[in-house]
Design an enzyme around this catalytic site. Sequence first.
Site, PDB file in Angstrom:
ATOM      1  N   TYR A   1     -37.391  32.312  -5.247  1.00  0.00           N
ATOM      2  CA  TYR A   1     -37.483  30.861  -5.097  1.00  0.00           C
ATOM      3  C   TYR A   1     -36.137  30.290  -5.505  1.00  0.00           C
ATOM      4  O   TYR A   1     -35.519  30.792  -6.456  1.00  0.00           O
ATOM      5  CB  TYR A   1     -38.557  30.284  -6.028  1.00  0.00           C
ATOM      6  CG  TYR A   1     -39.956  30.413  -5.503  1.00  0.00           C
ATOM      7  CD1 TYR A   1     -40.303  29.929  -4.248  1.00  0.00           C
ATOM      8  CD2 TYR A   1     -40.957  30.999  -6.278  1.00  0.00           C
ATOM      9  CE1 TYR A   1     -41.603  30.037  -3.770  1.00  0.00           C
ATOM     10  CE2 TYR A   1     -42.258  31.108  -5.811  1.00  0.00           C
ATOM     11  CZ  TYR A   1     -42.570  30.624  -4.551  1.00  0.00           C
ATOM     12  OH  TYR A   1     -43.844  30.726  -4.088  1.00  0.00           O
TER      13      TYR A   1
ATOM     14  N   LYS B   1     -39.281  34.099   4.457  1.00  0.00           N
ATOM     15  CA  LYS B   1     -40.743  33.935   4.400  1.00  0.00           C
ATOM     16  C   LYS B   1     -41.130  32.460   4.542  1.00  0.00           C
ATOM     17  O   LYS B   1     -40.543  31.605   3.878  1.00  0.00           O
ATOM     18  CB  LYS B   1     -41.251  34.468   3.051  1.00  0.00           C
ATOM     19  CG  LYS B   1     -42.736  34.271   2.816  1.00  0.00           C
ATOM     20  CD  LYS B   1     -43.171  35.017   1.570  1.00  0.00           C
ATOM     21  CE  LYS B   1     -44.650  34.872   1.309  1.00  0.00           C
ATOM     22  NZ  LYS B   1     -45.021  33.581   0.732  1.00  0.00           N
TER      23      LYS B   1
HETATM   24  C1  GLV Z   1     -46.803  30.373  -5.642  1.00  0.00           C
HETATM   25  O1  GLV Z   1     -46.180  31.028  -4.873  1.00  0.00           O
HETATM   26  C2  GLV Z   1     -48.056  29.771  -5.314  1.00  0.00           C
HETATM   27  O2  GLV Z   1     -48.392  29.706  -4.127  1.00  0.00           O
HETATM   28  O3  GLV Z   1     -48.763  29.357  -6.237  1.00  0.00           O
END
Ligand code: GLV
Length: 397
Positions: A130, A252
Site C-alpha cells: 500500500y 492489483k
Molecule cells: C484491507 O486490505 C482491507 O480490505 O481491509
Amino acid sequence: MSMLLTIDDLKQRARQRVPKMFFDYADSGALTESTYRANEEDFSKIKLRQRVLVDMTNRSLASTMIGEPVSMPVALAPTGSTGMQHADGEMLAAQAAEEFGVPFTLSTMSICSIEDVASVTKKPFWFQLYVMTDKDFVLNLIDRAKAAKCSALVLTLDLQILAQRHKDVRNGLTAPPKMTIPNIIDMAIRPGWCLGMFGTKRRTFRNIVGHAKDVKDLSSLSAWTNEQFDPKLSWKDVEWIKERWGGKLILKGILDKEDAVMAAKSGADAIIVSNHGGRQLDGAPSSISVLEEIADGVGDKIEIHMDGGIRSGQDVLRALCLGAKGVYIGRPFLYGLGAGGKAGVTTALEIIRKELDTTLALCGKRDIREAGKDMLYRPDRPLPAEKRKAATAKAGK
Ligand code: GLV
C-alpha cells in the site's frame, strides 16, 4: 479436518472459533455488500461444458504465474489482519502455501511482519504494497521486501481511500481487540483462539509499528488507512515504485478496460482483475463478469490474474476459461486458517485442488493450461466455427 468437505464447511467452523469482530472483518463488504455478493453469485451463472468418453488419465494442474511454477494456478491473496484469524496466521498460511507449491502474498497490513514470514519460509513469497503519504516509509517497505527476497511486489491500486464496512464500525474493530465486556465474553467462549494469542508476541501491525514515524501503537486499521494512505496515488507513482523495486510487479485492483490498457503500458508483469473482494466500490461489477472483456482487450500484452468470489475449484476453472492465467483466494484460506491454523489452510487448498481436478476432467481436459472458452456452455455465444472444430478435434483425439 476430515469432514470439512467444502469451503463453506471451513467458514462455519471458523465462525465458531474466531472472535466475531475478526470473523466479520473477513466476511464483509463495503456499504450494502452488493458487490461482495455479486462476486460469488456471478460465478454460478457460468456453465461448464460436459464432455464424455475422453481419456482422463494423467491429469495436470501445474502451471505458472508470472513465470513461477505453481502446483495449481491459485495464489493466496494479500489479506489484512490475518494474524487475528489465528495466532501467527500469516506465518502459518505462508508455510502451508509453500508446502503446497502455490504463492503466498503478504499484505502491508499484516500482523506478522515481512521478516517474521521470511524467518519461517524457505522459498520466496510475494509482498503486497500500500502506498502511504510517508514516502520514506514506503521506500523502506520496498527495501525490506527486497531484503527478504520476495519474488514479486503486488501493488494495490484500489484503496486510495477506505470504503466503510459497516460491520467493522459496529464491532469497534481493533487489533488486538480492546478489553471491553462484550469483547471479553466473545473471546472467553473461544479458548483455542485466546490460547494462541496469549502464546504469541505478534498482536499488532508489525510491518508498521516501530517502522513508520511516530507510530508506537496501531490498533485501528481504518484510522491508520484514513490518515496515511495516499489519496493522490497515480500512474507516475507506479513508475517510481517499479523502478525502486526492480523485480516482478503485479498491479492489483483493475476492473475497467481503460485502466487495464494503462496497466499494460506501465510495463508491469501482471494485473489482478479485482474489486478488493467487494470491500471498496459497492455497486461495481463482480470481478468475474468483467474478466473476459479485460482479458480479450489486453491479455496478449500483460498476464491476467483475478480475485473475488472464488469458493471452489469449479470457480477457479471458470476464471481460467475466461482468460485468467491464475487466481487468488482470500476468504477461503482465511476460513481455513480460522478453522484450523496451518492444517486448515492446507485443507482449503486441498478442497480447491480436488474440485478443480475433477471439474477439469469432466470437461474433457487433462491439462489445466488448456483451459479456454471452448470449455464453457454458452449457446448464446458460440465460438467461431474454426475454433469449435479445433477444440472438438482435440477433445476427440
Ligand atoms: C484491507 O486490505 C482491507 O480490505 O481491509
